[in-house]
Design a protein around this motif. Structure first.
Motif, PDB file in Angstrom:
ATOM      1  N   SER A 196     -18.818 -36.139  43.127  1.00 57.62           N
ATOM      2  CA  SER A 196     -17.539 -36.193  43.835  1.00 57.62           C
ATOM      3  C   SER A 196     -17.558 -35.520  45.197  1.00 57.62           C
ATOM      4  O   SER A 196     -16.546 -35.523  45.890  1.00 57.62           O
ATOM      5  CB  SER A 196     -16.453 -35.525  42.978  1.00 57.62           C
TER       6      SER A 196
ATOM      7  N   PRO B 156     -16.720 -30.568  42.409  1.00 57.90           N
ATOM      8  CA  PRO B 156     -16.402 -30.506  40.974  1.00 57.90           C
ATOM      9  C   PRO B 156     -17.616 -30.350  40.071  1.00 57.90           C
ATOM     10  O   PRO B 156     -17.584 -29.600  39.090  1.00 57.90           O
ATOM     11  CB  PRO B 156     -15.687 -31.835  40.731  1.00 57.90           C
TER      12      PRO B 156
ATOM     13  N   GLU C  24      -8.881 -32.656  40.336  1.00 60.37           N
ATOM     14  CA  GLU C  24     -10.168 -31.961  40.181  1.00 60.37           C
ATOM     15  C   GLU C  24      -9.976 -30.448  40.126  1.00 60.37           C
ATOM     16  O   GLU C  24     -10.653 -29.758  39.343  1.00 60.37           O
ATOM     17  CB  GLU C  24     -11.113 -32.344  41.320  1.00 60.37           C
TER      18      GLU C  24
END
Length: 466
Positions: A188, A339, A375
């Motif tokens: 991510s 993340p 997140e």
């Protein structure tokens, strides 16, 4: 750097010589972009930045020993004048790499690039002279600067390649064409800039597309988006991971009582045991990636396992573990955060803190776009599920999302706290830390939470001005 005359450099970069009395004079020192790093024989590349114009330091660089300046205008001292310094720097790197003939290893991924690059370098150095990216200098300036530090003795050149958009890695591979291309994962990091994981995979896969037919694509068998890149290369494919289908894999993965990973390394040439000095199970994947590269370059399983077991951290603020005299352990992982790396660091904290009180001092994860709230919330919730003793969320909106995620995960509200800034976090920790506690500090680079870790290690315990 290999020795090159000013005349040859000017020809390579398409530049014009100015104020150069002797075009045969040779550059044999490093190419630098900071005049304070000039040494005898250097070439000083004068970049125009947001705050500083390198051309203003041309005379200072020359007096410090630079043979000449790579510039976009005459500067009153010996100079090679080009239309664009960045383009010229890349052209010079391309020329040097082709002339050397060293085996070039390029690597990319959403997380773990720098740690893996450091592992590869430490393993390959046992086989032959190796040059590698310092820190995270993995962009269109840092990569050619690293390549230009190679010499005639260099046999392996290990280059970390970063990307913030489609085409970035293609540009880097054009400058320094790799023989081996390693893709670690698709996560991510920078998803806000790319727009989604598929776009990230498209960008990262440019590395394997650049490989020659006699090259090797080293791909993570445990990441479906990475494994699918096998169809995008004409090179040989070598898989690493914990999957049974991986060519280089780990078996019997476990953590020591201090949170350091151990496993059985299996390669096509044999097997050997590894116990790492680094902290956190996420380093198993990094180690396997390094092992796959080393195997492809002819090292035995025993040689690789020995090197991995003795390798340390070469880059600052990446799971940097320090124990204070009072028994408090500080884990400074504040260089950057996304993340995936947040989850890995929290799991490492949980493993290291068995039987001890643990603290997670966390801040913003940048460049997540529309995924930011979800997140940050998920990281806060994970801290609860891992039984981290206390979460200290530092900063503004994103920190509040971290704290809220922890609060909403269960009856843990009193064990999570939101503070405004780094100094507030230090003040809280100084008042509540007890001998034996373990403190993880992590956030994106822009947050600067390494100051918290340093303050906790300094006697005065105050955050220095940034």
């Amino acid at each position: 750097m290999i020795a090159l005359s000013l005349a040859e450099i000017a020809s390579v970069v398409g530049g014009q010589t100015h104020d150069i009395p002797d075009p045969s004079a040779q550059v044999h020192g490093p190419v630098v972009i900071d005049s304070r790093q000039v040494a005898d024989g250097s070439l000083f590349a004068a970049f125009v930045g947001e705050r500083v114009d390198g051309h203003d330091y041309a005379e200072q660089a020359f007096r410090a020993g630079a043979v000449a300046v790579l510039a976009q205008r005459p500067v009153g001292v010996p100079a090679i004048v080009v239309e664009d310094v960045q383009t010229a720097l890349g052209a010079l790197a391309r020329h040097v790499v082709r002339r050397l003939g060293a085996t070039l290893v390029g690597l990319t991924g959403s997380a773990g690039k720098t740690s893996t690059k450091d592992l590869i370098a430490q393993v390959l150095q046992r086989k032959a002279p190796t040059v590698f990216t310092p820190g995270s200098l993995n962009n269109e300036i840092g990569l050619p600067l690293t390549a230009l530090t190679a010499t005639e003795e260099t046999r392996f050149l290990v280059l970390e390649m970063g990307a913030r958009g489609i085409g970035h890695i293609r540009y880097l591979t054009d400058l320094t064409p790799p023989k081996i291309g390693l893709v670690l994962n698709v996560g991510s990091a920078h998803i806000g800039e790319f727009g989604g994981r598929e776009q990230i995979a498209q960008a990262k896969g440019e590395l394997v597309e650049a490989l020659p037919e006699d090259g090797t694509a080293v791909l993570n068998a445990d990441d479906p988006l990475v494994r699918a890149m096998a169809s995008r290369t004409k090179a040989k494919v070598l898989l690493f991971g914990e999957s049974d289908e991986a060519d280089v894999r780990a078996e019997n993965v476990r953590l020591t009582d201090t949170g350091q990973p151990a496993f059985s390394l299996r390669t096509p040439s044999g097997a050997s045991e590894v116990t790492m000095r680094l902290y956190g199970e996420h380093h198993v994947s990094n180690a396997l990636a390094a092992a796959a590269v080393a195997h492809e370059l002819g090292m035995s399983a025993t040689e690789i396992a020995t090197a991995l077991s003795e390798a340390g951290s070469l880059s600052r603020w990446r799971m940097e573990v320090t124990e204070r005299p009072d028994g408090v352990t500080i884990v400074n992982d504040a260089y950057n955060a996304n993340p995936e790396s947040m989850r890995a660091a929290l799991r490492a904290l949980a493993a290291m803190g068995k039987g001890r009180r643990t603290w997670a001092v966390l801040g913003k994860m940048a460049e997540l776009g529309d995924e930011a709230l979800a997140e940050h919330d998920a990281v806060g919730r994970l801290a609860v599920r891992l039984n981290v003793g206390k979460l200290v969320a530092v900063g503004g909106r994103e920190a509040s999302w971290l704290q809220l995620g922890a609060y909403n995960e269960g009856s843990w509200g009193e064990e999570s706290v939101h503070v405004s800034d780094a100094q507030a976090a230090v003040d809280l920790l100084r008042s509540e830390l007890r001998p034996g506690d373990v403190v993880l500090v992590k956030a994106s680079r822009s947050v600067g939470l390494e100051s918290v870790a340093q303050a906790l290690l300094d006697a005065e315990g105050e955050v220095s001005a940034r």
